[in-house]
Structures are given as C-alpha cells and as structure tokens.
Scaffold this active site. Structure first.
Site, PDB file in Angstrom:
ATOM      1  N   TYR A 102      38.206 -51.355  41.213  1.00 31.59           N
ATOM      2  CA  TYR A 102      39.774 -50.873  40.735  1.00 31.59           C
ATOM      3  C   TYR A 102      40.513 -51.732  40.901  1.00 31.59           C
ATOM      4  O   TYR A 102      40.196 -52.686  41.987  1.00 31.59           O
ATOM      5  CB  TYR A 102      40.436 -49.650  41.703  1.00 31.59           C
ATOM      6  CG  TYR A 102      41.539 -49.698  42.172  1.00 31.59           C
ATOM      7  CD1 TYR A 102      42.504 -48.401  40.721  1.00 31.59           C
ATOM      8  CD2 TYR A 102      42.934 -50.219  42.331  1.00 31.59           C
ATOM      9  CE1 TYR A 102      43.931 -48.841  40.828  1.00 31.59           C
ATOM     10  CE2 TYR A 102      43.965 -49.974  42.239  1.00 31.59           C
ATOM     11  CZ  TYR A 102      44.918 -48.878  41.792  1.00 31.59           C
ATOM     12  OH  TYR A 102      46.277 -48.850  41.469  1.00 31.59           O
TER      13      TYR A 102
ATOM     14  N   GLU B  30      47.613 -51.998  36.268  1.00 31.65           N
ATOM     15  CA  GLU B  30      47.143 -51.603  36.857  1.00 31.65           C
ATOM     16  C   GLU B  30      45.320 -51.223  36.159  1.00 31.65           C
ATOM     17  O   GLU B  30      45.365 -50.959  34.734  1.00 31.65           O
ATOM     18  CB  GLU B  30      47.175 -49.456  37.008  1.00 31.65           C
ATOM     19  CG  GLU B  30      46.159 -49.122  38.135  1.00 31.65           C
ATOM     20  CD  GLU B  30      46.371 -47.969  38.298  1.00 31.65           C
ATOM     21  OE1 GLU B  30      46.629 -47.489  39.551  1.00 31.65           O
ATOM     22  OE2 GLU B  30      45.650 -46.491  37.652  1.00 31.65           O
TER      23      GLU B  30
END
Ligand code: GDP
Ligand code: MN
Length: 383
Positions: A101, A189
């Site tokens: 992530y 993101e």
C-alpha cells in the site's frame, strides 16, 4: 474532484508511474474488443468511485473472450454500495507476488504532507491501521524541502518490503510524490502496489482526488469531468466561473461574499421563503459578473423573484450599481428584482439605481425588508 480508477491510472502514467495496459468499455462487446487488445488473461474492473469493488464482485479475472463476456455482463449495471456500474476498465492481468500500500495526503494538524507505505496492501488501510499499526511506515514531508531519493530510501527501509521490491518502490514513490504535488492532488493512493514474480513493482489500483482550487491551472482536467451529471444551472454557472449551488426554492439569490450569500439564504428562509440557489459573485461585482449571475438565475424556471444583496467593501456601492444597471440593459430578466445595497458608497449607489427603479426593480435599504419583498413577490408567505 475524485477520479475513477482508469482516470487515476491515466494521471499516474503522465508522471511515469507503471500501470497495466488497458482500455475502457461501456458495453459487453467493447469489453471483449478491449480485452483482445490488452491480451489475455485480463481483469474486468467496475469503474465506480467507491472502494471494496473486489469484495463486492466488481473485479474479475478472465482467461478468454467468453469469460470477459460473462463477467462484463454481470458487472455492468451492478450496484456497488449505491453506485451503479456504467463503465468498465479492462487491463492485462498481472501476476502478484506481494501486495503493498502507498499513499500521499495532507496532514492538516501537522501542517505537512503525509506519506504512508505498508507491506500489507490489498486490504483497507483503515483495517491495517487498526489491527497492525506497526505495519504502516509513515513519513511527514515539509513541502518546501520536498522528498529526496535518500529520504525515500530510508522510509522504504522502514516498511519491511521484499528486498526485490525496494528499488522499484523508491522510484514509484518519488514519481507518486511529484504526481501529488505538481499534479495538485489532495490524495494519491495505490492499493495494491504489487511486486510481480519477475521482480517488477507496479500500480494495480489508483485512487486520486484532485484539488478543485487548482483547476484554473489544469485545463486538461476537463476531460475527467464527462461522467458527472451536472445540473444544467450548475453547468452554466461553472462555465461562467461563478460560485453557485442550485437549491429547490423560488427566490434567486445573488450576493457578494460567501458569508453574505449564506446569510441571505437564511434570511429568505426566516421570512417564509425558499432560496433557489446560493450564488457568491465575490469581490469584483462588475457589470459582466452581475450579467453572468443574472443570466444563470434567469434560466431557472422555478425562480419567481431575484434578491440581489450587496455590501460594498473594496468594491464601492456606486461601481456595483453601475454594474447592475449595465447588466440589466444587456440581459432580459424574467422575474422581478429586489436589491439591497449597503456599505461603502451605498448612498451614491442607491442614487444611481433610482432611475432604473420600477415595480419590477425595487430597492430596499435593509436586508430584512428586501428579503420580505422578494419573498412576497415570489408568492411565498412573508412573515
Ligand atoms: P478495490 O477492491 O476496489 O480496491 O479494487 P482493486 O483494483 O484494488 O482490486 C482488488 C483486488 O483484486 C486486488 O487487491 C487484487 O488482489 C485483485 N486484482 C486486481 N487486479 C488484478 C490482477 O491484474 N491480477 C490478479 N491476480 N489479481 C488482481
Ligand atoms: Mn484497491
């Protein structure tokens, strides 16, 4: 403005961030032809602005055209958390060794930029933060200093990634930072950021929120807007560069300053009327801006009266009055207008308006009186 995944990936690609080759499809046939182009196996991905598409059944792998057909027809029209799928993104499927992530956002309380990197990707970052907060390596970045390669490498070192992923991740994070800053985003993101068995690092998903305040320097963002269904009044206001929010009532509102525009809506409500809109024409209430504002309100068929509420500050009352008179001569306005002009040079301004006054163009000295008159003219119950 939030981007769809496929738009986010297009944005990433501009900054050199590696993404899979693919294309959009709005029908099953288009999905098959995009899949043929991308090369099998492919992933069929629902394009909705909500996370957790995978869990909801909106992301499916397909080995051949028949499977693409099957998944595309299931996913198109699917409701994912209240978002109906109208568009698909078809990309060449990746082999995954590890899922990570990565993100950049603003940390308002620290007055810094915040980077987050985790070895536990592919799941919601909130869940990781909850269960294993130590698995998230954070970095606060002073926007003036920026993010050097050395600091990035130190940060990546804290995230316990597979050693094979380190170089690629450092490179992507640097590009993602540039995308965040130069691309004027509030959030970028990548979840998951993957390591492939061949040792390549690659963005498999994209979430991008652009900072609308920076839209003026990004004419290219226009292409991202197509899918939003704008109220025609909002669309015209946007075209004219006005701060406008359409509401459901019958009293059209024009005010200078966001605070005054909100108070104007409140006062109209208070005397039993209902605002048709919020419209802030800002500081420079010249003839052109006023004409644009009147034009937008004029297209709203529900509007039965217009309330112009101006408090002269830096823009003097006489300038505003001249602007209004000029605007009225250039736009043919259907509903009657009530104006309250106060503040700097209000007397001079009212004197200018006097010649134009009629039963369809009424000047009132206070906000409350003006609101009552506008609401009465709109057929509402003024108290
Ligand atoms: P989200 O559920 O809305 O976050 O959608 P993502 O694009 O992140 O996809 C969800 C999950 O689907 C990912 O975490 C992967 O596990 C899986 N996935 C997506 N694309 C691929 C792919 O190309 N290959 C494989 N094997 N899995 C994929
Ligand atoms: Mn994701």
């Amino acid at each position: 403005m939030d981007l769809f995944e496929y738009q986010g990936k297009q944005y990433f690609a501009r900054f050199g961030i590696p993404v899979s080759a693919g294309g959009v499809a709005d029908s099953v046939d288009e999905a098959v032809s995009q899949a043929d182009k991308a090369g099998y196996p492919v992933v069929v991905k629902a394009q909705v602005q909500v996370g957790g598409r995978g869990k909801a059944g909106g992301i499916k792998l397909a080995d051949d055209a028949d499977q693409v057909r099957e998944h595309a027809s299931n996913i198109l029209g699917m409701d994912i958390k209240g978002h109906v799928v109208r568009r698909l993104w078809i990309e060449h499927a990746s082999d995954i060794d590890k899922e990570y992530y990565a993100s950049f956002t603003l940390d308002r309380s620290e007055k810094k930029l915040l980077g987050m990197l985790s070895s536990q990707g592919g799941v919601e970052i909130e869940a990781v933060a909850d269960k294993s907060p130590e698995a998230i390596a954070r970095i606060h970045i002073d926007p003036v200093e920026g993010l050097s390669a050395e600091v990035t490498r130190e940060w990546v070192g804290r995230a316990n990634l597979d050693p094979k992923a380190v170089d690629g991740t450092v490179d992507i994070l640097q590009k993602l930072y540039t995308c965040f800053v130069e691309g004027d985003a509030d959030l970028v993101e990548i979840n998951p950021l993957i390591l492939t068995p061949e040792g390549k690092v690659h963005a498999l998903d994209a979430k991008v929120t652009l900072d609308d305040n920076a839209a003026f320097r990004h004419p290219e963002w226009d292409e991202f807007r197509g899918l939003e269904q704008l109220d025609p009044r909002d669309a015209l206001a946007k075209e004219k560069g006005l701060q406008y929010v359409g509401l459901d009532g019958t009293v059209g509102i024009i005010a200078n300053g966001a605070g005054l525009a909100m108070s104007t809506c409140d006062v109209v409500n208070q005397v039993g009327g209902s605002p048709a809109n919020f419209l802030d024409i800002g500081g420079g209430a010249n003839a052109e801006v006023m004409a644009n504002a009147l034009e937008v309100i004029n297209t709203d068929e529900k509007v039965q009266a217009i309330f112009i509420n101006i408090f002269g500050g830096i823009t003097r009352g006489d300038e505003v009055a001249n602007g209004i008179v000029q605007a009225l001569s250039s736009v043919d306005i259907r509903p009657p207008i009530v104006i309250r002009l106060d503040g700097t040079n209000a007397e001079e301004g009212r004197a200018i308006l006097k010649d134009t006054e009629s039963d369809r163009f009424i000047s009132k000295p206070t906000m409350l009186e003006a609101a009552r008159t506008a609401v009465e003219l709109a057929g509402g119950a003024a108290k």
